[in-house]
Design an enzyme around this catalytic site. Sequence first.
Site, PDB file in Angstrom:
ATOM      1  N   ASP A   9       4.340  -3.008   9.438  1.00  0.00           N
ATOM      2  CA  ASP A   9       4.107  -2.020  10.503  1.00  0.00           C
ATOM      3  C   ASP A   9       2.802  -1.301  10.179  1.00  0.00           C
ATOM      4  O   ASP A   9       2.019  -1.774   9.348  1.00  0.00           O
ATOM      5  CB  ASP A   9       5.312  -1.088  10.672  1.00  0.00           C
ATOM      6  CG  ASP A   9       5.542  -0.187   9.462  1.00  0.00           C
ATOM      7  OD1 ASP A   9       4.703  -0.204   8.518  1.00  0.00           O
ATOM      8  OD2 ASP A   9       6.553   0.529   9.450  1.00  0.00           O
ATOM      9  N   ASP A  48       3.171  -0.450   3.247  1.00  0.00           N
ATOM     10  CA  ASP A  48       4.394  -1.009   2.661  1.00  0.00           C
ATOM     11  C   ASP A  48       5.654  -0.293   3.145  1.00  0.00           C
ATOM     12  O   ASP A  48       6.601  -0.094   2.380  1.00  0.00           O
ATOM     13  CB  ASP A  48       4.310  -0.978   1.111  1.00  0.00           C
ATOM     14  CG  ASP A  48       3.117  -1.756   0.597  1.00  0.00           C
ATOM     15  OD1 ASP A  48       2.771  -2.781   1.207  1.00  0.00           O
ATOM     16  OD2 ASP A  48       2.518  -1.331  -0.409  1.00  0.00           O
ATOM     17  N   HIS A  90       5.596  -7.414  -1.491  1.00  0.00           N
ATOM     18  CA  HIS A  90       5.103  -6.273  -2.271  1.00  0.00           C
ATOM     19  C   HIS A  90       5.813  -6.249  -3.630  1.00  0.00           C
ATOM     20  O   HIS A  90       7.034  -6.403  -3.685  1.00  0.00           O
ATOM     21  CB  HIS A  90       5.383  -4.976  -1.494  1.00  0.00           C
ATOM     22  CG  HIS A  90       4.958  -3.760  -2.235  1.00  0.00           C
ATOM     23  ND1 HIS A  90       3.648  -3.526  -2.585  1.00  0.00           N
ATOM     24  CD2 HIS A  90       5.666  -2.707  -2.706  1.00  0.00           C
ATOM     25  CE1 HIS A  90       3.571  -2.384  -3.244  1.00  0.00           C
ATOM     26  NE2 HIS A  90       4.777  -1.868  -3.334  1.00  0.00           N
ATOM     27  N   ARG A  93     -14.830  -1.679  10.518  1.00  0.00           N
ATOM     28  CA  ARG A  93     -13.522  -2.214  10.139  1.00  0.00           C
ATOM     29  C   ARG A  93     -12.844  -2.850  11.354  1.00  0.00           C
ATOM     30  O   ARG A  93     -12.150  -3.859  11.242  1.00  0.00           O
ATOM     31  CB  ARG A  93     -12.686  -1.065   9.567  1.00  0.00           C
ATOM     32  CG  ARG A  93     -11.367  -1.458   8.990  1.00  0.00           C
ATOM     33  CD  ARG A  93     -11.499  -2.068   7.612  1.00  0.00           C
ATOM     34  NE  ARG A  93     -10.179  -2.468   7.139  1.00  0.00           N
ATOM     35  CZ  ARG A  93      -9.792  -2.446   5.885  1.00  0.00           C
ATOM     36  NH1 ARG A  93     -10.622  -2.067   4.945  1.00  0.00           N
ATOM     37  NH2 ARG A  93      -8.585  -2.820   5.547  1.00  0.00           N
ATOM     38  N   GLY A 124       2.235   1.404   8.570  1.00  0.00           N
ATOM     39  CA  GLY A 124       2.196   2.191   7.341  1.00  0.00           C
ATOM     40  C   GLY A 124       1.795   1.337   6.152  1.00  0.00           C
ATOM     41  O   GLY A 124       1.485   0.149   6.293  1.00  0.00           O
TER      42      GLY A 124
HETATM   43  C1  GAR Z   1       1.799 -10.381  -5.638  1.00  0.00           C
HETATM   44  O1  GAR Z   1       2.550  -9.794  -6.683  1.00  0.00           O
HETATM   45  C2  GAR Z   1       1.863  -9.525  -4.399  1.00  0.00           C
HETATM   46  O2  GAR Z   1       3.078  -8.903  -4.197  1.00  0.00           O
HETATM   47  C3  GAR Z   1       0.810  -8.500  -4.704  1.00  0.00           C
HETATM   48  O3  GAR Z   1      -0.249  -9.265  -5.240  1.00  0.00           O
HETATM   49  C4  GAR Z   1       0.317 -10.361  -5.974  1.00  0.00           C
HETATM   50  C5  GAR Z   1      -0.379 -11.616  -5.530  1.00  0.00           C
HETATM   51  O4  GAR Z   1      -0.118 -12.682  -6.392  1.00  0.00           O
HETATM   52  N1  GAR Z   1       0.431  -7.789  -3.529  1.00  0.00           N
HETATM   53  C6  GAR Z   1       0.218  -6.483  -3.503  1.00  0.00           C
HETATM   54  O5  GAR Z   1       0.246  -5.770  -4.485  1.00  0.00           O
HETATM   55  C7  GAR Z   1      -0.108  -5.918  -2.138  1.00  0.00           C
HETATM   56  N2  GAR Z   1       0.162  -4.508  -2.110  1.00  0.00           N
HETATM   57  P1  GAR Z   1      -0.567 -14.163  -6.046  1.00  0.00           P
HETATM   58  O6  GAR Z   1      -2.018 -14.086  -5.525  1.00  0.00           O
HETATM   59  O7  GAR Z   1      -0.473 -14.914  -7.310  1.00  0.00           O
HETATM   60  O8  GAR Z   1       0.357 -14.672  -4.984  1.00  0.00           O
END
Ligand code: GAR
Length: 207
Positions: free
Chosen positions: A148, A152, A116, A72, A150
């Site tokens: 950061d 979210d 998020h 990773r 963590g």
């Molecule tokens: C968005 O809703 C974003 O917040 C979420 O994925 C979607 C991407 O949509 N991200 C997460 O859940 C990360 N934890 P998109 O590819 O159409 O922009």
Amino acid sequence: MTPRPTGPARLVVLVSGSGTNLQALLDACADPAYGAQVVAVGADRGGIEGLARAERLGIPTFVHRVRDFESRDAWDQALTGSVAAHEPDIVVSAGFMKLVGAGFLERFAGRMVNTHPALSPSFPGMHGPADALAYGVKVTGCTLFVVDDGVDTGPIVAQTVVPVEDDDTVEALHERIKVAERAMLVDSVGRMAREGFVVDGRRVRIG
Ligand code: GAR
């Protein structure tokens, strides 16, 4: 980050899927008054619409799949190098479904934002809309934060509230959140690019 004395702020956007948030930024950047340009788009997988959106505009792309690296850390180093090569003022994680490592965070500390689909600190992780629906909350929304180490948890730049309807499915709720999310992302990133921003503890101040 202080605004560039000349020219628009440089954005590198990271995606993992459909890239509708990326598209909203690309559309905004078409107006020189927006004050930012997407200089590259990176992904952790190939063959996704997010990359195609960039390719159609001739914007450079790069892909680093975790499984192609022996560790990773090695993946994180490659990602860090590719992002750094484009000299971003702001790194935007827009639906990027990977946590970056310590090396990446060190390099771009305070300059990486993530969107998020929930109202932090509620429902962190990969399933924000599903977790909100399962809990039975009446409102949820979206959060833009400075990344950061963590999940979210970073200092919050902006949040928008979205109602949960009685007959919502996860998909319907997520789509409603994404409409708000795209507007929040475009508004906040534009102001950050044009006015600069400071992270002071948990407070983010634009301008
Ligand atoms: C968005 O809703 C974003 O917040 C979420 O994925 C979607 C991407 O949509 N991200 C997460 O859940 C990360 N934890 P998109 O590819 O159409 O922009």
